[in-house]
Design an enzyme around this catalytic site. Structure first.
Site, PDB file in Angstrom:
ATOM      1  N   TYR A  95      43.744  32.390  37.096  1.00 25.70           N
ATOM      2  CA  TYR A  95      43.293  33.315  36.061  1.00 25.70           C
ATOM      3  C   TYR A  95      42.805  32.496  34.867  1.00 25.70           C
ATOM      4  CZ  TYR A  95      45.461  37.388  38.330  1.00 25.70           C
ATOM      5  OH  TYR A  95      45.790  38.395  39.201  1.00 25.70           O
ATOM      6  N   HIS A 106      44.536  49.810  41.313  1.00 28.76           N
ATOM      7  CA  HIS A 106      44.551  48.368  41.594  1.00 28.76           C
ATOM      8  C   HIS A 106      45.877  47.921  42.213  1.00 28.76           C
ATOM      9  CE1 HIS A 106      43.509  44.146  41.205  1.00 28.76           C
ATOM     10  NE2 HIS A 106      44.642  43.923  40.566  1.00 28.76           N
TER      11      HIS A 106
END
Length: 568
Positions: free
Chosen positions: A199, A374
């Protein structure tokens, strides 16, 4: 005179806003001359679709669905207001001739008016087909046909007809408002690390504008579709005053948690409804923003350079409401474990809006119009239940066939009101049959999440509304109060259908930590219990009787009434 003009303009704008119908969020003109306008909305969970057709005529109106754009095989309704009152019937076409009245009338007329040379018909039907003469409405583009006459004598329509192809269930408008432009927020020549999951976060300022604008469209700008899994843009609190770029959650980036935009793999562009837009400029110009990109690099390829991000279209033509995004679901944190060998394991994350006043001075209802669901690789289904007064009243959103490779922001079909005090329950279903070890909650693609990003208006300064099982209670219920003892028990436990079900029920039964966070990192921690989520049955076909049987039933009822009056 100038003041009077401004007042009239303001009143006209307010009147146009007042006419917005949350049940009919979508609108298209079917003809080039703008004489035929179709508005619609739908509820996939209930299985119904609502239409409002406005045509510039005082005569008959026809509208329908066609396999190829012509009359043959078309599913048609014909209506109008004649000398003897209104009429509205369900037909099917066998060729270029007068359509045949269906024996089974599967369209429900809600209203039909004629005034000032316009005919307005509002009606409802099932999304699926109810008989052999109906065409099902699918999530693919469909050919819509229309025709109308100047009188109520239903004859050949001449040139007053046409065809337009629309995707009714996955409609995405494309508007071009005046004074519009765009800007990009992207990574710049970032070299993706040779890691399976990474990330990366970049804090920066968006372009500044002296006056407030509204963002009305967001598009992904992806340079490596095989690496970029999802993007998130967060607004930072005023305490963040400098640019920053590094691996996510290793520094100041963790302070920026108010979601502004989201994109997932397989998704496309997203356009806001005509009544709302994301605010930018004016009093929000001084905020910094954090772009978070999740790179999924299973082959651990080195040296790949990425410039992915998001493109924002904005306009000075302000809309009625500021829009916002609220993250709901299960808190992303360690110590949440999904057992291996599970065919169908359920997790829950709860948002209780009754706690909004603890972080907001003037909280209000949410008008939710879109959602993005999600999970990661083990996710199979996601459902968002809507509760009011301890009872489930609806599903806000459902995906019974969740696909990790296709995550998109989807329109709900109509605007749904979440009243202050309502609860939202995000339920995720996972399959870990092919896994031999525990799957933990976390950021990695092989970890799991259970989230729903809710797009709503009017905007509030909220960043998250989530929950997490009370871990102290969980360990106590499982007979292992100590953390290390619990971790060892979980990793060595024999997981089978019985033990998996017992663990799942314990997670759901125990008290939950409910967390509400505002845009400035003020957090309210509360407790709550997970309600039971049930299935709301789909609406049946609008009618199951043929017209002859209805007439016979009415005649028998009249005779019965006369009989009772005679002998009473």
């Amino acid at each position: 005179m100038v003041i009077l003009s401004l007042v009239l303009l303001l009143l006209s704008v307010q009147w146009s806003w007042a006419l917005e119908d949350p049940l009919l969020p979508f609108s298209e003109h079917l003809d080039p001359e703008h004489k035929v306008q179709l508005k619609w909305g739908f509820d996939e969970i209930q299985g119904t679709i609502l239409f409002e057709l406005t045509v510039s005529t005082s005569g008959w109106v026809g509208f329908g669905f066609s396999p190829k754009g012509g009359m043959t095989g078309a599913d048609i309704v014909i209506g109008g207001v004649g000398a003897k009152g209104s009429y509205f019937t369900d037909h099917h076409a066998q060729g270029n001739s007068m359509p045949v009245v269906d024996k089974q009338q599967n369209y429900k007329l809600l209203s039909l008016t004629e005034s000032d040379g316009k005919t307005v018909i509002k009606f409802q039907r099932s999304i699926s087909s109810c008989d052999e003469n109906d065409l099902p409405i699918t999530d693919l583009p469909m050919k819509l046909i229309y025709a109308y006459g100047q009188t109520d004598d239903i004859t050949y329509h001449s040139a007053q007809r046409g065809t337009k192809e629309l995707n009714l269930l996955k409609y995405m408008p494309r508007v071009n408002p005046p004074n519009s432009n765009f800007f990009d927020i992207t990574m710049v020549n970032f070299t993706v690390p040779a890691k399976q999951t990474y990330y990366h976060c970049k804090i920066m300022k968006a372009p500044t504008f002296d006056h407030k604008r509204h963002i009305y469209r967001i598009e992904p700008v992806i340079t490596n579709f095989d690496l970029v899994h999802h993007l998130l843009l967060y607004r930072c609190p005023p305490s963040v005053t400098k640019p920053f770029e590094a691996e996510c959650y290793t520094g100041v980036d963790g302070e920026c948690m108010e979601t502004v935009a989201v994109w997932g793999v397989g998704g496309g562009a997203f356009e806001f409804p005509e009544v709302a837009g994301l605010p930018i400029g004016g009093n929000v110009s001084d905020f910094f923003y954090r772009l978070e990109v999740h790179y999924n690099n299973p082959n651990k390829t080195a040296g790949r350079v990425d410039n992915s991000g998001l493109r924002f279209y904005h306009t000075t033509e302000l809309r009625q409401h500021d829009a916002a995004v609220l993250g709901a679901g299960l808190v992303i944190a360690p110590w949440y474990a999904i057992p291996p060998k599970a065919k169908s394991f359920l997790t829950y994350g709860m948002c209780d809006t009754a706690y909004f006043p603890k972080v907001l001075e003037t909280p209000h209802d949410l008008q939710v119009f879109s959602v993005m669901l999600h999970t990661h690789l083990a996710g199979r289904k996601v459902r968002v239940g809507h509760f009011r007064g301890e009872k489930q009243i609806d599903f806000l959103a459902v995906d019974e066939n969740y696909d990790f490779e296709y995550q998109d922001v989807t329109n709900l079909g109509k605007t749904k009101t979440v009243k202050l005090g309502d609860k939202l329950l995000v339920e995720c279903t996972y399959s870990t049959e092919n896994r031999s070890t525990l799957t933990w909650g976390g950021l990695s693609t092989t970890d799991e999440m259970c989230l729903a990003f809710l797009f709503y208006y009017p905007a509030m300064n909220l960043s998250g509304c989530m929950s997490f099982p009370n871990t102290t209670t969980l360990r106590s219920e499982m007979g292992t109060p100590g953390l290390n003892t619990w971790l060892n028990m979980m990793s060595t436990k024999t997981w089978n259908d019985t033990s998996i079900n017992q663990y799942q029920q314990t997670l759901k039964r125990i008290d939950q930590l409910v967390v509400i966070a505002d845009s400035f990192k003020n957090i309210s921690r509360n407790t709550g219990l997970i309600p039971n989520l049930s299935v709301i049955p789909s609406a049946p076909c609008m009618s199951g009787c043929d017209t002859k049987n209805l007439a016979l039933l009415w005649l028998l009822l009249c005779l019965l009434v006369q009989f009772m009056q005679k002998y009473n």
